[in-house]
Design a protein around this motif. Structure first.
Motif, mmCIF file in Angstrom:
data_model
loop_
_atom_site.group_PDB
_atom_site.id
_atom_site.type_symbol
_atom_site.label_atom_id
_atom_site.label_comp_id
_atom_site.label_asym_id
_atom_site.label_seq_id
_atom_site.Cartn_x
_atom_site.Cartn_y
_atom_site.Cartn_z
ATOM 1 N N ALA A 1 21.718 20.637 -39.943
ATOM 2 C CA ALA A 1 22.397 19.805 -38.955
ATOM 3 C C ALA A 1 23.713 20.473 -38.573
ATOM 4 O O ALA A 1 24.256 21.258 -39.343
ATOM 5 N N PRO A 2 24.230 20.106 -37.390
ATOM 6 C CA PRO A 2 23.554 19.351 -36.338
ATOM 7 C C PRO A 2 22.926 20.308 -35.321
ATOM 8 O O PRO A 2 23.296 21.484 -35.264
ATOM 9 N N HIS B 1 14.370 11.399 -39.289
ATOM 10 C CA HIS B 1 15.540 12.158 -39.728
ATOM 11 C C HIS B 1 16.487 12.496 -38.571
ATOM 12 O O HIS B 1 17.482 13.203 -38.778
ATOM 13 N N HIS C 1 18.723 10.852 -36.989
ATOM 14 C CA HIS C 1 20.115 10.414 -37.121
ATOM 15 C C HIS C 1 20.940 11.394 -37.941
ATOM 16 O O HIS C 1 22.169 11.442 -37.809
ATOM 17 N N GLU C 2 20.268 12.192 -38.798
ATOM 18 C CA GLU C 2 20.968 13.189 -39.604
ATOM 19 C C GLU C 2 21.021 14.551 -38.915
ATOM 20 O O GLU C 2 21.892 15.366 -39.215
ATOM 21 N N LEU C 3 20.076 14.795 -38.017
ATOM 22 C CA LEU C 3 19.944 16.115 -37.408
ATOM 23 C C LEU C 3 20.716 16.280 -36.110
ATOM 24 O O LEU C 3 20.967 17.411 -35.678
ATOM 25 N N ARG D 1 26.817 13.202 -33.278
ATOM 26 C CA ARG D 1 27.187 11.906 -32.696
ATOM 27 C C ARG D 1 28.256 12.042 -31.629
ATOM 28 O O ARG D 1 28.539 11.071 -30.912
ATOM 29 N N HIS E 1 24.204 7.211 -31.695
ATOM 30 C CA HIS E 1 24.325 8.505 -31.017
ATOM 31 C C HIS E 1 24.249 8.252 -29.505
ATOM 32 O O HIS E 1 23.195 8.390 -28.885
#
Length: 220
Positions: free
Chosen positions: A54-55, A102, A104-106, A109, A158
Protein backbone atom coordinates in the motif's frame (compact mmCIF):
# COMPACT_ATOMS: atom_id res chain seq x y z
CA UNK A 1 5.58 8.21 -9.01
CA UNK A 2 2.32 6.45 -9.83
CA UNK A 3 2.05 3.04 -8.12
CA UNK A 4 0.05 0.30 -9.81
CA UNK A 5 -0.97 -3.23 -8.81
CA UNK A 6 -2.08 -5.72 -11.46
CA UNK A 7 -3.59 -9.02 -10.34
CA UNK A 8 -3.63 -11.60 -13.11
CA UNK A 9 -0.51 -10.08 -14.63
CA UNK A 10 0.48 -13.30 -16.42
CA UNK A 11 -2.63 -13.20 -18.61
CA UNK A 12 -2.97 -11.45 -21.95
CA UNK A 13 -4.80 -8.34 -20.77
CA UNK A 14 -3.17 -8.29 -17.34
CA UNK A 15 0.31 -8.47 -18.84
CA UNK A 16 -0.50 -5.77 -21.37
CA UNK A 17 -1.87 -3.51 -18.63
CA UNK A 18 1.29 -3.99 -16.58
CA UNK A 19 3.42 -3.12 -19.60
CA UNK A 20 1.26 -0.14 -20.51
CA UNK A 21 1.51 1.40 -17.06
CA UNK A 22 5.26 0.69 -16.88
CA UNK A 23 5.81 2.38 -20.24
CA UNK A 24 4.40 5.61 -18.90
CA UNK A 25 6.74 5.52 -15.92
CA UNK A 26 4.62 3.91 -13.24
CA UNK A 27 5.99 1.58 -10.59
CA UNK A 28 4.12 -1.65 -11.30
CA UNK A 29 3.65 -4.61 -8.98
CA UNK A 30 2.52 -7.79 -10.69
CA UNK A 31 0.72 -10.73 -9.07
CA UNK A 32 -0.51 -13.94 -10.68
CA UNK A 33 -1.21 -17.56 -9.95
CA UNK A 34 1.50 -18.89 -12.27
CA UNK A 35 4.16 -16.42 -11.19
CA UNK A 36 3.45 -15.97 -7.50
CA UNK A 37 1.07 -18.73 -6.42
CA UNK A 38 -1.78 -16.28 -5.86
CA UNK A 39 -5.13 -18.08 -5.60
CA UNK A 40 -7.83 -15.42 -5.66
CA UNK A 41 -10.45 -17.97 -4.63
CA UNK A 42 -8.65 -18.60 -1.32
CA UNK A 43 -8.99 -15.94 1.37
CA UNK A 44 -5.71 -16.81 3.06
CA UNK A 45 -3.78 -16.68 -0.20
CA UNK A 46 -5.25 -13.29 -1.06
CA UNK A 47 -4.49 -11.92 2.40
CA UNK A 48 -0.91 -13.23 2.35
CA UNK A 49 -0.12 -11.81 -1.09
CA UNK A 50 -1.64 -8.40 -0.35
CA UNK A 51 -0.20 -7.95 3.13
CA UNK A 52 2.06 -4.90 3.46
CA UNK A 53 1.23 -3.58 -0.01
CA UNK A 54 0.00 0.00 0.00
CA UNK A 55 -0.96 2.48 -1.16
CA UNK A 56 -1.68 2.17 -4.89
CA UNK A 57 -2.97 4.78 -7.32
CA UNK A 58 -4.32 2.09 -9.65
CA UNK A 59 -5.37 -1.48 -8.89
CA UNK A 60 -6.71 -3.75 -11.62
CA UNK A 61 -8.12 -7.22 -11.02
CA UNK A 62 -7.54 -8.95 -14.37
CA UNK A 63 -8.00 -12.49 -13.13
CA UNK A 64 -10.73 -14.74 -14.50
CA UNK A 65 -11.46 -17.39 -17.08
CA UNK A 66 -14.07 -18.39 -19.61
CA UNK A 67 -13.17 -22.08 -19.41
CA UNK A 68 -12.33 -23.71 -16.10
CA UNK A 69 -11.19 -27.34 -15.75
CA UNK A 70 -12.14 -27.97 -19.36
CA UNK A 71 -15.76 -26.86 -18.98
CA UNK A 72 -16.82 -24.71 -21.94
CA UNK A 73 -19.66 -22.14 -21.87
CA UNK A 74 -23.11 -23.72 -22.09
CA UNK A 75 -25.04 -23.12 -25.29
CA UNK A 76 -28.32 -23.33 -23.36
CA UNK A 77 -29.45 -23.75 -19.78
CA UNK A 78 -30.14 -27.39 -20.60
CA UNK A 79 -26.39 -27.95 -20.53
CA UNK A 80 -25.94 -26.55 -17.03
CA UNK A 81 -23.39 -28.33 -14.84
CA UNK A 82 -23.52 -27.32 -11.15
CA UNK A 83 -19.80 -27.87 -10.57
CA UNK A 84 -18.84 -25.78 -13.58
CA UNK A 85 -21.19 -23.00 -12.48
CA UNK A 86 -19.73 -22.94 -8.97
CA UNK A 87 -16.22 -22.81 -10.44
CA UNK A 88 -17.22 -19.77 -12.50
CA UNK A 89 -18.55 -17.99 -9.44
CA UNK A 90 -15.48 -18.87 -7.38
CA UNK A 91 -13.01 -17.43 -9.88
CA UNK A 92 -14.94 -14.64 -11.56
CA UNK A 93 -16.99 -13.32 -8.62
CA UNK A 94 -15.65 -14.54 -5.27
CA UNK A 95 -12.05 -13.91 -6.34
CA UNK A 96 -12.49 -10.20 -7.09
CA UNK A 97 -14.66 -9.87 -3.96
CA UNK A 98 -11.84 -11.22 -1.79
CA UNK A 99 -9.41 -8.74 -3.33
CA UNK A 100 -11.90 -5.90 -2.87
CA UNK A 101 -12.22 -6.82 0.79
CA UNK A 102 -8.68 -5.43 1.16
CA UNK A 103 -9.31 -2.25 -0.87
CA UNK A 104 -9.58 -0.06 2.23
CA UNK A 105 -5.98 -1.00 3.08
CA UNK A 106 -4.60 -0.82 -0.45
CA UNK A 107 -5.93 2.56 -1.56
CA UNK A 108 -4.91 6.01 -0.28
CA UNK A 109 -7.49 8.13 1.52
CA UNK A 110 -5.99 11.50 0.65
CA UNK A 111 -5.87 11.50 -3.15
CA UNK A 112 -7.63 10.19 -6.27
CA UNK A 113 -7.24 6.48 -7.02
CA UNK A 114 -8.93 3.79 -9.12
CA UNK A 115 -9.74 0.18 -8.34
CA UNK A 116 -10.96 -1.61 -11.48
CA UNK A 117 -12.27 -5.14 -11.94
CA UNK A 118 -12.40 -6.56 -15.44
CA UNK A 119 -15.93 -7.69 -16.14
CA UNK A 120 -17.66 -8.41 -19.46
CA UNK A 121 -20.60 -7.02 -21.39
CA UNK A 122 -22.20 -10.48 -21.33
CA UNK A 123 -22.66 -9.89 -17.59
CA UNK A 124 -25.12 -7.12 -18.38
CA UNK A 125 -28.69 -8.21 -17.62
CA UNK A 126 -30.20 -5.40 -19.66
CA UNK A 127 -28.05 -6.16 -22.70
CA UNK A 128 -28.73 -9.91 -22.76
CA UNK A 129 -30.70 -10.74 -25.89
CA UNK A 130 -29.06 -14.01 -26.94
CA UNK A 131 -29.14 -16.32 -23.93
CA UNK A 132 -26.50 -19.00 -23.46
CA UNK A 133 -23.33 -18.92 -21.37
CA UNK A 134 -25.44 -18.83 -18.22
CA UNK A 135 -22.65 -19.68 -15.75
CA UNK A 136 -20.17 -17.12 -17.10
CA UNK A 137 -22.87 -14.47 -17.58
CA UNK A 138 -24.18 -14.95 -14.06
CA UNK A 139 -20.72 -14.81 -12.49
CA UNK A 140 -19.98 -11.55 -14.31
CA UNK A 141 -23.36 -10.12 -13.29
CA UNK A 142 -22.47 -11.06 -9.72
CA UNK A 143 -19.09 -9.35 -9.85
CA UNK A 144 -20.78 -6.19 -11.14
CA UNK A 145 -22.96 -6.17 -8.02
CA UNK A 146 -19.89 -6.83 -5.86
CA UNK A 147 -18.12 -3.84 -7.40
CA UNK A 148 -21.17 -1.65 -6.90
CA UNK A 149 -21.55 -2.65 -3.26
CA UNK A 150 -17.85 -2.21 -2.49
CA UNK A 151 -17.89 1.23 -4.08
CA UNK A 152 -20.68 2.41 -1.78
CA UNK A 153 -18.88 1.19 1.31
CA UNK A 154 -15.44 2.48 0.30
CA UNK A 155 -16.79 5.96 -0.49
CA UNK A 156 -17.45 6.47 3.21
CA UNK A 157 -13.73 6.46 4.03
CA UNK A 158 -12.03 7.02 0.64
CA UNK A 159 -13.93 9.93 -0.88
CA UNK A 160 -11.69 10.30 -3.90
CA UNK A 161 -11.58 6.58 -4.75
CA UNK A 162 -13.21 5.20 -7.88
CA UNK A 163 -14.27 1.55 -7.86
CA UNK A 164 -15.54 0.31 -11.23
CA UNK A 165 -16.18 -2.69 -13.45
CA UNK A 166 -14.63 -2.45 -16.91
CA UNK A 167 -15.47 -4.29 -20.13
CA UNK A 168 -12.29 -4.54 -22.25
CA UNK A 169 -14.04 -5.56 -25.47
CA UNK A 170 -13.11 -8.66 -27.42
CA UNK A 171 -9.37 -9.01 -27.03
CA UNK A 172 -7.17 -11.28 -29.14
CA UNK A 173 -5.70 -13.52 -26.42
CA UNK A 174 -5.56 -17.23 -25.66
CA UNK A 175 -8.55 -16.56 -23.41
CA UNK A 176 -10.80 -15.72 -26.37
CA UNK A 177 -9.12 -17.55 -29.26
CA UNK A 178 -11.88 -20.17 -29.65
CA UNK A 179 -14.71 -17.66 -29.29
CA UNK A 180 -13.81 -14.63 -31.36
CA UNK A 181 -15.42 -15.93 -34.55
CA UNK A 182 -16.74 -13.06 -36.63
CA UNK A 183 -16.57 -10.57 -33.77
CA UNK A 184 -13.99 -7.81 -34.23
CA UNK A 185 -11.12 -8.07 -31.77
CA UNK A 186 -8.16 -5.91 -30.81
CA UNK A 187 -4.63 -6.81 -29.67
CA UNK A 188 -4.07 -6.96 -25.93
CA UNK A 189 -1.79 -3.90 -25.97
CA UNK A 190 -4.48 -1.79 -27.64
CA UNK A 191 -7.16 -3.04 -25.26
CA UNK A 192 -4.93 -2.25 -22.30
CA UNK A 193 -4.28 1.30 -23.49
CA UNK A 194 -8.02 1.80 -23.97
CA UNK A 195 -8.65 0.71 -20.39
CA UNK A 196 -5.86 2.91 -19.04
CA UNK A 197 -7.37 5.89 -20.87
CA UNK A 198 -10.79 5.11 -19.39
CA UNK A 199 -9.36 4.88 -15.87
CA UNK A 200 -7.56 8.21 -16.35
CA UNK A 201 -10.87 9.85 -17.19
CA UNK A 202 -12.84 8.60 -14.19
CA UNK A 203 -13.67 10.60 -11.08
CA UNK A 204 -15.57 9.97 -7.84
CA UNK A 205 -18.86 10.69 -9.60
CA UNK A 206 -18.34 7.51 -11.64
CA UNK A 207 -17.57 5.20 -8.74
CA UNK A 208 -19.68 2.06 -8.73
CA UNK A 209 -20.20 2.20 -12.49
CA UNK A 210 -19.75 -0.29 -15.32
CA UNK A 211 -17.89 1.09 -18.34
CA UNK A 212 -16.61 -0.29 -21.62
CA UNK A 213 -13.25 0.28 -23.34
CA UNK A 214 -14.47 3.55 -24.87
CA UNK A 215 -15.63 4.98 -21.56
CA UNK A 216 -19.31 4.45 -22.36
CA UNK A 217 -21.49 3.25 -19.51
CA UNK A 218 -22.78 -0.31 -19.86
CA UNK A 219 -26.29 -1.25 -18.80
CA UNK A 220 -26.58 -3.33 -15.64
Amino acid sequence: MERVLILGASGGIGGALASGFAERGAEVDRLSRSGDGLDVTDAASVADHLAGRAPYDRIVVATGALEISGATPEKTIKGLDPRAMLDQFALNAVGPALVLSHAHELLPRDRPCVFAVLSARVGSIGDNRMGGWISYRSAKAAVNQIVRTASVELARTHREAVVVALHPGTVATAFTEKYVGRHPSVPAAEAAQNLIDVMDGLGPAQTGGFFDYSGAEVSW
